[in-house]
Design a protein around this motif. Structure first.
Motif, mmCIF file in Angstrom:
data_model
loop_
_atom_site.group_PDB
_atom_site.id
_atom_site.type_symbol
_atom_site.label_atom_id
_atom_site.label_comp_id
_atom_site.label_asym_id
_atom_site.label_seq_id
_atom_site.Cartn_x
_atom_site.Cartn_y
_atom_site.Cartn_z
ATOM 1 N N SER A 159 0.838 -1.195 0.000
ATOM 2 C CA SER A 159 0.000 0.000 0.000
ATOM 3 C C SER A 159 0.876 1.248 0.000
ATOM 4 O O SER A 159 1.828 1.353 0.769
ATOM 5 N N GLY A 163 -0.773 4.435 -0.213
ATOM 6 C CA GLY A 163 -1.561 5.483 0.433
ATOM 7 C C GLY A 163 -2.600 6.020 -0.528
ATOM 8 O O GLY A 163 -2.830 5.443 -1.601
ATOM 9 N N ALA A 164 -3.219 7.112 -0.149
ATOM 10 C CA ALA A 164 -4.284 7.680 -0.966
ATOM 11 C C ALA A 164 -3.709 8.387 -2.183
ATOM 12 O O ALA A 164 -2.670 9.058 -2.089
ATOM 13 N N ASP A 168 -3.013 11.969 -1.900
ATOM 14 C CA ASP A 168 -1.864 12.401 -1.090
ATOM 15 C C ASP A 168 -0.559 12.415 -1.891
ATOM 16 O O ASP A 168 0.478 12.826 -1.375
ATOM 17 N N VAL A 190 -4.817 1.103 -8.722
ATOM 18 C CA VAL A 190 -5.518 2.142 -7.975
ATOM 19 C C VAL A 190 -6.935 1.651 -7.740
ATOM 20 O O VAL A 190 -7.654 1.319 -8.682
ATOM 21 N N ASP A 210 -10.428 2.371 -5.251
ATOM 22 C CA ASP A 210 -11.095 3.212 -4.249
ATOM 23 C C ASP A 210 -10.216 4.358 -3.771
ATOM 24 O O ASP A 210 -10.183 4.687 -2.583
ATOM 25 N N GLN A 213 -7.151 4.398 -3.444
ATOM 26 C CA GLN A 213 -5.928 3.950 -2.767
ATOM 27 C C GLN A 213 -4.966 3.384 -3.807
ATOM 28 O O GLN A 213 -5.393 2.730 -4.768
ATOM 29 N N TYR A 222 -1.757 0.975 -4.770
ATOM 30 C CA TYR A 222 -0.996 -0.219 -4.374
ATOM 31 C C TYR A 222 0.039 -0.528 -5.448
ATOM 32 O O TYR A 222 -0.168 -0.248 -6.634
#
Lengths: 391, 118
Positions: free
Chosen positions: B3, B5-6, B9, B93, B95, B97, B99
């Protein structure tokens, strides 16, 4: 008739020239002459990872399998001894004469020795062989005196102290790098030594190396004595241009060239550490020993040699150098002059992470970063915007 | 998968560095629904430098130390300084998020290697 370009110099600037010749479509003979027996290799690690033993000589190689396609004729372990512009030949130390329609001078620079003596344990650092010899001496507990706190000296001090060597640095200037970086930033760099347990004597020169067959220490100009098992002279380098005296090529603390690498002789260009070139960024003739200059100046000089338009991205013309010392990455771009104002725009000078911008009349002219590669890269690009248009 | 992160971000045209077995640099190119995310090995193949700190332009990242440019899609360098590509890694990608699925290949810069394009 086969056309021939001879590249005199088998290091970064020479190899970059040979690659640029092919990239620009030159399909004649390319002969590359290198005084060292080893194919081109990267020098910056010699005072850092290679000296520390974490990188091998093979890993320094600049040639890749793709370079086979360049079809270069190598003359390694041979030095050029004469350039004869009238006969259009380059003569080598084994007597070979290479008829050359074009010549790229890329002979680089050689480490300046401390004096004429050569006792066991007195070293300079420029080549893989130099670094291998020095590395043998950097045993834990050994006492090393580094003469000269320039980048090579500072990096050797940093690497050696990490290896457990007791290091002392002697520097003639009162603050190393003061002219290039200005007093405030230079003082921060100088403090890195002391923060890491390295003793620094500034404002004093070395009178002589004390030796009895082998190095025993140095005597400073003020008669102090420093005991040493190993001494490294980090006194800078001088351009390898003695062989060109009398050839008719103009020398001016290096081979004098214009901004495009052209010398006063038709069909002869010069690049890298041996070239004293007109720099658009500073408007002065300057010899640069920066890696980036050796890597990137050839593209334009080769265009000059082939009568082609130079590459459209002159960003490299902002002088740039970097150094790794005591785990800190130091980067500088541009040109600082006395009187420039220094703004610390990130971090502070008391830390090991900051960015300083030098301004003249309000305009940014240079930037220094310690452990700030991202921000530094942005400012370095901005400086390129100051360059006059090439047209 | 790792992961990151968003998505929101990750600043546009900048990189973030994440630690896997080796450091990985993740870049977001373009804004909003037009944005693409790429992941490559973070360490420049030329000398030690973090590509996440580099300059992003035209889907390439320029090494902050020596200006070698790597294509974010293929990992291939351009210019004369290194011919050795960096590995590319698959990006997912979901939702909002981000990865990264690490490439399993060993970093062998030989020709004919397969390249995963994110």
């Amino acid at each position: 008739v086969t056309r021939t370009v001879t590249v005199v110099g088998g290091s970064l600037a020479g190899l970059s020239s040979a690659r640029a010749l092919r990239e620009r479509g030159f399909d004649g003979r390319v002969v590359v002459v290198g005084a060292e027996p080893r194919p081109p290799y990267d020098r910056p690690p010699l005072s850092k990872d290679f000296l520390a033993g974490t990188v091998t000589a093979d890993e320094l190689a600049l040639l890749s399998p793709d370079d086979d396609e360049l079809d270069l004729e190598w003359r390694l372990g041979r030095a050029a001894t004469r350039l004869d512009p009238a006969a259009r030949t380059v003569e080598l130390d084994d007597g070979e004469r290479i008829a050359s329609d074009g010549v790229v001078l890329a002979t680089g620079a050689a480490a300046r020795p401390l004096d004429d003596s050569a006792p066991d344990g007195l070293h300079t650092l420029r080549t893989v062989a130099d670094a291998e010899a020095l590395r043998e001496r950097l045993r834990p507990g050994a006492r090393l005196v580094v003469v000269g706190a320039g980048f090579v000296g500072a990096e050797v001090a940093s690497t050696a102290s990490a290896l457990g060597v007791t290091v002392t640095v002697v520097e003639q200037a009162s603050i190393p790098f003061e002219r290039a970086l200005g007093p405030d930033v230079a003082a921060v760099c100088a403090r890195l030594h002391e923060r890491n347990g390295v003793t620094v004597y500034t404002g004093v020169g070395v009178r002589r190396v004390l030796a009895n067959g082998a190095v025993r220490g140095v005597e400073l100009a003020d008669e102090r004595m420093l005991a040493a098992d190993v001494v490294v002279a980090g006194l800078g380098a001088r351009p390898c241009v003695d062989w060109l005296v009398g050839s008719g090529v103009e020398l001016d603390g290096g081979v004098r060239t214009d901004a495009g690498g052209a010398t006063n002789l038709p069909g002869v260009v010069a690049v890298g550490d041996c070239a004293a070139s007109y720099r658009r960024y500073t408007g002065t003739v300057t010899r640069l020993e920066h890696w980036t200059n050796a890597a990137q100046q050839p593209a334009e000089a080769v265009a000059t040699l082939l009568g082609q338009r130079p590459p459209a991205h002159p960003a490299y013309e902002v002088p740039y150098f970097w150094s790794d010392q005591y785990g800190c990455r130091l980067q500088f771009a541009g040109h600082r002059e006395p009187g420039d104002r220094v703004d610390v725009v990130e971090g502070d000078l008391g830390s090991t992470s900051f960015l300083a911008v030098y301004r003249r009349g309000g305009e940014p002219v240079a930037v220094f970063g310690m452990n700030q590669p991202r921000l530094f890269g942005r400012w370095r690009r901005q400086l390129a915007a100051r360059l006059p248009s090439m047209d | 998968m790792i992961s990151v992160g968003a998505l929101d971000d990750i600043p546009t045209d900048e990189g973030v560095r994440i630690q896997a077995d080796v450091p990985i640099a993740v870049f977001r190119v373009g804004t909003g629904t037009e944005s693409e995310v790429y992941a490559i090995d973070d360490t420049c193949t030329h000398q030690r430098a973090s590509l996440a700190d580099g300059w992003v332009e035209d889907c390439k990242v320029e090494c902050p130390l020596h200006s070698v440019c790597f294509d974010l899609r293929t990992g291939q360098p351009d210019g004369l300084l290194t011919k050795k590509p960096v590995r590319t890694h698959q990006v997912v990608v979901s939702d909002g998020q981000v990865y990264v699925r690490l490439s399993t290949e060993v970093n062998q810069p030989e020709e004919g290697r397969e390249v995963e394009v994110a």
